[in-house]
Design a protein around this motif. Structure first.
Motif, PDB file in Angstrom:
ATOM      1  N   HIS A 195       0.863  -1.166   0.000  1.00 47.95           N
ATOM      2  CA  HIS A 195       0.000   0.000   0.000  1.00 47.95           C
ATOM      3  C   HIS A 195       0.902   1.219   0.000  1.00 47.95           C
ATOM      4  CE1 HIS A 195      -3.577   2.366   0.811  1.00 47.95           C
ATOM      5  NE2 HIS A 195      -2.752   3.140   1.464  1.00 47.95           N
ATOM      6  N   ILE A 196       0.892   1.959  -1.090  1.00 45.60           N
ATOM      7  CA  ILE A 196       1.803   3.090  -1.192  1.00 45.60           C
ATOM      8  C   ILE A 196       1.042   4.374  -0.948  1.00 45.60           C
ATOM      9  CG2 ILE A 196       3.421   4.280  -2.685  1.00 45.60           C
ATOM     10  CD1 ILE A 196       3.555   1.562  -4.230  1.00 45.60           C
ATOM     11  N   VAL A 241      -3.731   7.955   8.845  1.00 49.01           N
ATOM     12  CA  VAL A 241      -3.790   6.488   8.824  1.00 49.01           C
ATOM     13  C   VAL A 241      -5.236   6.033   8.966  1.00 49.01           C
ATOM     14  CG1 VAL A 241      -3.181   4.405  10.098  1.00 49.01           C
ATOM     15  CG2 VAL A 241      -1.465   6.128   9.661  1.00 49.01           C
ATOM     16  N   PHE A 242      -5.961   6.689   9.904  1.00 46.25           N
ATOM     17  CA  PHE A 242      -7.361   6.299  10.101  1.00 46.25           C
ATOM     18  C   PHE A 242      -8.182   6.615   8.845  1.00 46.25           C
ATOM     19  CE2 PHE A 242      -5.876   7.124  14.467  1.00 46.25           C
ATOM     20  CZ  PHE A 242      -6.059   5.855  14.949  1.00 46.25           C
ATOM     21  N   THR A 243      -7.931   7.789   8.283  1.00 41.98           N
ATOM     22  CA  THR A 243      -8.661   8.155   7.065  1.00 41.98           C
ATOM     23  C   THR A 243      -8.384   7.141   5.958  1.00 41.98           C
ATOM     24  OG1 THR A 243      -8.006  10.361   7.710  1.00 41.98           O
ATOM     25  CG2 THR A 243      -9.237  10.155   5.669  1.00 41.98           C
ATOM     26  N   THR A 254      -4.296  -3.346   3.709  1.00 37.11           N
ATOM     27  CA  THR A 254      -4.602  -2.778   5.014  1.00 37.11           C
ATOM     28  C   THR A 254      -3.444  -2.997   5.965  1.00 37.11           C
ATOM     29  OG1 THR A 254      -6.723  -3.750   4.539  1.00 37.11           O
ATOM     30  CG2 THR A 254      -6.537  -2.583   6.576  1.00 37.11           C
ATOM     31  N   ARG A 255      -2.932  -4.224   5.962  1.00 33.35           N
ATOM     32  CA  ARG A 255      -1.844  -4.520   6.892  1.00 33.35           C
ATOM     33  C   ARG A 255      -0.581  -3.779   6.530  1.00 33.35           C
ATOM     34  NH1 ARG A 255      -2.161  -9.718  10.151  1.00 33.35           N
ATOM     35  NH2 ARG A 255      -4.275 -10.413   9.841  1.00 33.35           N
ATOM     36  N   ASP A 256      -0.346  -3.637   5.231  1.00 33.98           N
ATOM     37  CA  ASP A 256       0.866  -2.936   4.817  1.00 33.98           C
ATOM     38  C   ASP A 256       0.790  -1.473   5.236  1.00 33.98           C
ATOM     39  OD1 ASP A 256       3.387  -3.209   3.548  1.00 33.98           O
ATOM     40  OD2 ASP A 256       2.638  -1.941   1.956  1.00 33.98           O
ATOM     41  N   LEU A 257      -0.400  -0.900   5.131  1.00 32.71           N
ATOM     42  CA  LEU A 257      -0.581   0.487   5.568  1.00 32.71           C
ATOM     43  C   LEU A 257      -0.202   0.636   7.036  1.00 32.71           C
ATOM     44  CD1 LEU A 257      -1.864   3.352   5.327  1.00 32.71           C
ATOM     45  CD2 LEU A 257      -4.016   2.290   5.927  1.00 32.71           C
ATOM     46  N   ILE A 258      -0.694  -0.294   7.867  1.00 33.00           N
ATOM     47  CA  ILE A 258      -0.407  -0.198   9.300  1.00 33.00           C
ATOM     48  C   ILE A 258       1.069  -0.455   9.562  1.00 33.00           C
ATOM     49  CG2 ILE A 258      -0.958  -1.164  11.553  1.00 33.00           C
ATOM     50  CD1 ILE A 258      -3.128   0.528  10.262  1.00 33.00           C
ATOM     51  N   GLN A 259       1.605  -1.429   8.854  1.00 33.06           N
ATOM     52  CA  GLN A 259       3.021  -1.755   9.026  1.00 33.06           C
ATOM     53  C   GLN A 259       3.883  -0.546   8.709  1.00 33.06           C
ATOM     54  OE1 GLN A 259       5.334  -4.065   9.473  1.00 33.06           O
ATOM     55  NE2 GLN A 259       6.964  -3.553   8.063  1.00 33.06           N
TER      56      GLN A 259
END
Lengths: 728, 70
Positions: free
Chosen positions: A403-404, A571-573, A597-602
């Motif tokens: 997720h870029i 991040v939440f948005t 989703t996980r990559d975003l959080i990571q």
């Protein structure tokens, strides 16, 4: 005279004493052996690594000197940069370093050919290049990111010196290339041939510990909350991915199993998400006064919990895994009848909402299905790694999707470019002899630490290393190198720095100190053109390194995106945006949604700080997004098979959910909830029963109900955020 | 013989490149292929020190190519 009795007595005591001694000796031997194996397991690899590090450095130095290269220190610097504890990692790192260097050299030559006569366009083009490299290093993971760092850094060690003597560009480029090549070859040869440390053991250890943790979690529930274990799992997933991506040059099983490991990761993501979603559903039901539904779900869950543990322990060997597999299959087999029995049982309580138990049942059967798939892959990987050769071909699990987020990437690119421009401006305005060195270090720091979750702490650690390096360079230039007159003595003179670098970089807590020390030392050490000490150059160079660190430190603190509260809100948005995508875009599938989703959080860095309150909030949001996203995707999967009219209703639901996630306001929420109630009533009323099959009705109902539950539960949090928004 | 018609150096975009360098690249490419085949057939399971085998294969091949030039 001694009586025979007396002698016998003495002999007996002697024998007893000897037995005691023998026992003691055996105990000592056992202790020594134990200590020896412990030492061999824990300390020996480190000593072996130090030895390898030294050997690689000496080999590179010898070859570089023998071939009369201009800067043998560059070869040593290369060794320092690519050396790693694991052999496979060294080869992967070298591979990307080679690619990065070649591209960087080609670009440097182009740049000199285009703009050698005018410095302004030259530096603007160089800044653009550094910006691109910084962006690349942030977008890609692991060692691929490293290739970009090197492409930027090579511009500084080839392109910048070439501007002073443009007619020597080709010669500079080819010598730097050969020096780097010598460094890479020595590092890979030594780490492959001498005491190789294989990745496969690490991979197996991570895979096993992940399985063990998950079995325990499944078997005993999560008394301490789900967030910590979930974060731990995420860490494991990305660590495994890091190992896997480095395993392609290994000789052992790791490479053959690369696809299997990827598949395992994807399956593990799926099964852990489903488990968390189910647990959250149960928790939500438990908060009500009468939780017959939660009790029913726990009764249904019980056999699965019992199945994954054998005598209260996670399965450790092949037989146990087979038993777990059989138990889970049995659970799946008679799940439907048990669900029916439970529902029958609940008919006696009219206040119970059957739909909630059905929703949970749906999740539970999905959990069992995903667990079966995960267990199959796990068994293949751990229990019978030899029987894989045919099986591993058919796996075509795709790569972990990325997720870029272009905002931090462009900030980092601007930062890198500006750092270069500022240092270049200082260099040009004050006509400073060590400007090139400052720019080199500036570029290294701004590209290398672009992806760091806490860049200021990183820079601080790195600076400690650089300071140590500067001190060491002084000692070795002034006292040691002046006394050197052959190769062996040169080796002895650089040994302390090499050993210290190796030791520091082998410890996880001081890796960056080691990197700073190694880079600073071998950038400045005095045996490039002339052996020994040149105080003016030394002080200029030290000041250059400090200035570079200060400039990039200031740039990082000015543009510390990851630490700003704005980034956290983003991040939440973005999580909400992903849910909207899941509602509206047909290209989004469940695994892609999960991975992005996980990559975003990571990437948001919360995974590295599991203890903080902020991270807990992020994980909460992640779980909520996963929960509703998967429900929406499941809804879409069901809708694909239905007729036109119900299909349009599903589409309308999706649009409404999407608009709620786009703008989480009370009005939108009410609209969604009303519509869902309406839709559910329509489905249950059986008005258009002929348009849908009973199984489709059931699936639609459970998914819609689940989405309703999740959105309704979001209410308090949402009101809280709108009210605080109104206050401020 | 081969070395009679293979030059020791040639011009690539006006830069002199030793043929040995090309031999090195060829050997690396060949080893990369051979290595894939060996790993797929599971030959490495039968070898005591796979890395040593790989490196020695590379040097053997590189020497063969090198001897063709000189």
């Amino acid at each position: 005279m001694l009586s025979t009795q007396h002698i016998n007595h003495c002999i007996q005591r002697l024998l007893a004493g000897m037995a005691l001694l023998r026992q003691g000796a055996r105990l000592v031997a056992v202790c020594l052996q134990q200590a020896g194996t412990d030492w061999y397991r824990q300390d020996f690899p480190l000593i072996g690594y130090l030895f390898k590090y030294l050997l690689a450095a000496f080999l590179a130095l010898w070859v570089a000197l023998k071939m009369e290269m201009d800067q043998p220190a560059t070869a040593l610097l290369t060794v320092v940069i690519v050396m790693h504890f694991r052999s496979g990692m060294v080869i992967t790192k070298s591979y990307y370093r080679l690619i990065g260097t070649v591209i960087g050299i080609l670009f440097s030559m182009l740049l000199v050919a285009w703009f050698a006569q005018d410095r302004f366009p030259f530096f603007i083009a160089a800044a653009l290049w550094i910006g691109m490299c910084t962006a690349g290093s942030l977008v890609y993971r692991n060692f691929q990111s490293y290739g970009f760092v090197l492409a930027g850094y090579t511009l500084c060690i080839v392109g910048l010196p070439a501007t002073l003597t443009p007619w020597h560009t080709f010669q500079i480029a080819s010598t730097r290339m050969s020096e780097i090549g010598v460094g890479l070859l020595s590092a890979t040869l030594v780490s492959e041939l001498v005491l190789p440390q294989r990745l496969w053991e690490n991979i197996q250890a991570v895979v096993r510990s992940k399985f063990r943790d998950f079995s325990v979690l499944l078997g005993t529930g999560a008394p301490a909350g789900l967030n910590q274990p979930f974060l731990k799992f995420m860490q494991d997933i990305y660590q495994l991915e890091a190992f896997r991506s480095s395993a392609q040059f290994e000789t052992d099983d790791a490479r053959v199993h690369s696809a299997t490991i990827n598949r395992l990761n994807v399956q593990f993501m799926a099964v852990s998400t489903t488990y968390v979603v189910l647990q959250r559903l149960i928790q939500r039901l438990q908060t009500r006064v009468a939780s017959k539904e939660a009790d029913a779900l726990q009764v249904l869950m019980q056999p699965l919990s019992a199945a994954v543990l054998i005598d209260g322990q996670p399965a450790s060997h092949a037989e146990a895994i087979t038993r777990v597999q059989q138990a889970v299959a049995a659970f799946q087999h008679d799940f439907d009848t048990r669900l029916a029995v439970q529902l029958q049982h609940l008919l006696m309580h009219p206040e119970v909402n059957q739909l909630e138990v059905e929703t949970g049942g749906e999740l539970l059967s999905r959990l069992a299905k995903e667990l079966t798939a995960y267990l199959d892959t796990y068994a293949l990987l751990v229990a019978q790694p030899r029987a894989r050769k045919v099986a591993s071909r058919e796996f075509t699990a795709d790569q972990l999707h990325m997720h870029i987020d272009w905002l931090p990437v462009s900030i980092a690119a601007t930062r890198g470019a500006l750092t270069l421009l500022i240092l270049a401006a200082i260099w040009m305005t004050i006509d400073w002899p060590s400007g090139i060195l400052a720019m080199t270090l500036g570029v290294i720091t701004s590209t290398l630490f672009a992806a760091s979750p806490a860049p200021m702490a990183t820079i601080r650690q790195f600076s400690v290393g650089v300071l140590l390096g500067i001190v060491l360079v002084y000692i070795s230039n002034v006292f040691w190198l002046t006394a050197v007159h052959d190769y062996v003595m040169l080796c002895i003179a650089i040994t302390p720095a090499v050993l210290l670098t190796a030791w520091l970089s082998a410890r996880p807590a001081t890796t960056l100190v080691g990197a700073g020390l190694g880079i600073a030392y071998f950038l400045m050490v005095g045996f490039n053109q002339a052996l020994g000490d040149n105080p003016v150059k030394y002080f200029n160079d030290s000041i250059a390194l400090m200035v570079a660190l200060v400039v990039s430190g200031i740039m990082f603190s000015l543009t510390d995106y990851a630490a700003s509260p704005w980034a956290k809100a983003r991040v939440f948005t973005q999580l909400r945006k992903l849910v909207v995508d899941a509602c509206l875009h047909a290209s989004m599938t469940a695994p892609i949604f999960e991975m992005r989703t996980r990559d975003l959080i990571q990437r948001s860095g919360s995974v590295h700080r599991p203890q903080e309150a902020e991270s807990v909030r992020v994980v909460e949001a992640l779980c909520a997004a996963l929960e509703v996203g998967h429900a929406v995707l499941a809804l879409r999967a069901v809708a694909r098979g239905v007729l036109a009219q119900p299909y349009q209703l599903v589409q309308r639901t999706l649009t409404l959910v999407a608009s709620y996630y786009k703008q989480p306001g009370l009005a939108q929420q009410q609209a969604v909830l009303q519509w869902l109630d309406h839709f559910l009533a329509w489905l249950q009323g059986g008005e258009y029963a002929d348009a849908l099959l009973p199984s489709q009705v059931r699936k639609l109902t459970t998914q819609l109900h689940f989405i309703r539950l999740v959105i309704a539960a979001e209410m308090p949090q949402d009101q809280a955020s709108t009210s605080t928004g109104a206050d401020s | 013989m081969m070395h009679e018609w293979i030059p020791r150096e040639f011009a690539f975009l006006d830069a002199h490149v030793p043929t040995l360098f090309v031999a090195f690249l060829l050997a690396a490419a060949a080893i990369w292929l051979i290595d894939k085949v060996l790993a797929a057939w599971g030959i490495y399971d039968l070898v005591w020190y796979p890395a040593l085998l790989r490196v020695s294969l590379f040097f053997g091949l590189f020497s063969v190519f090198g001897l063709m030039v000189y």
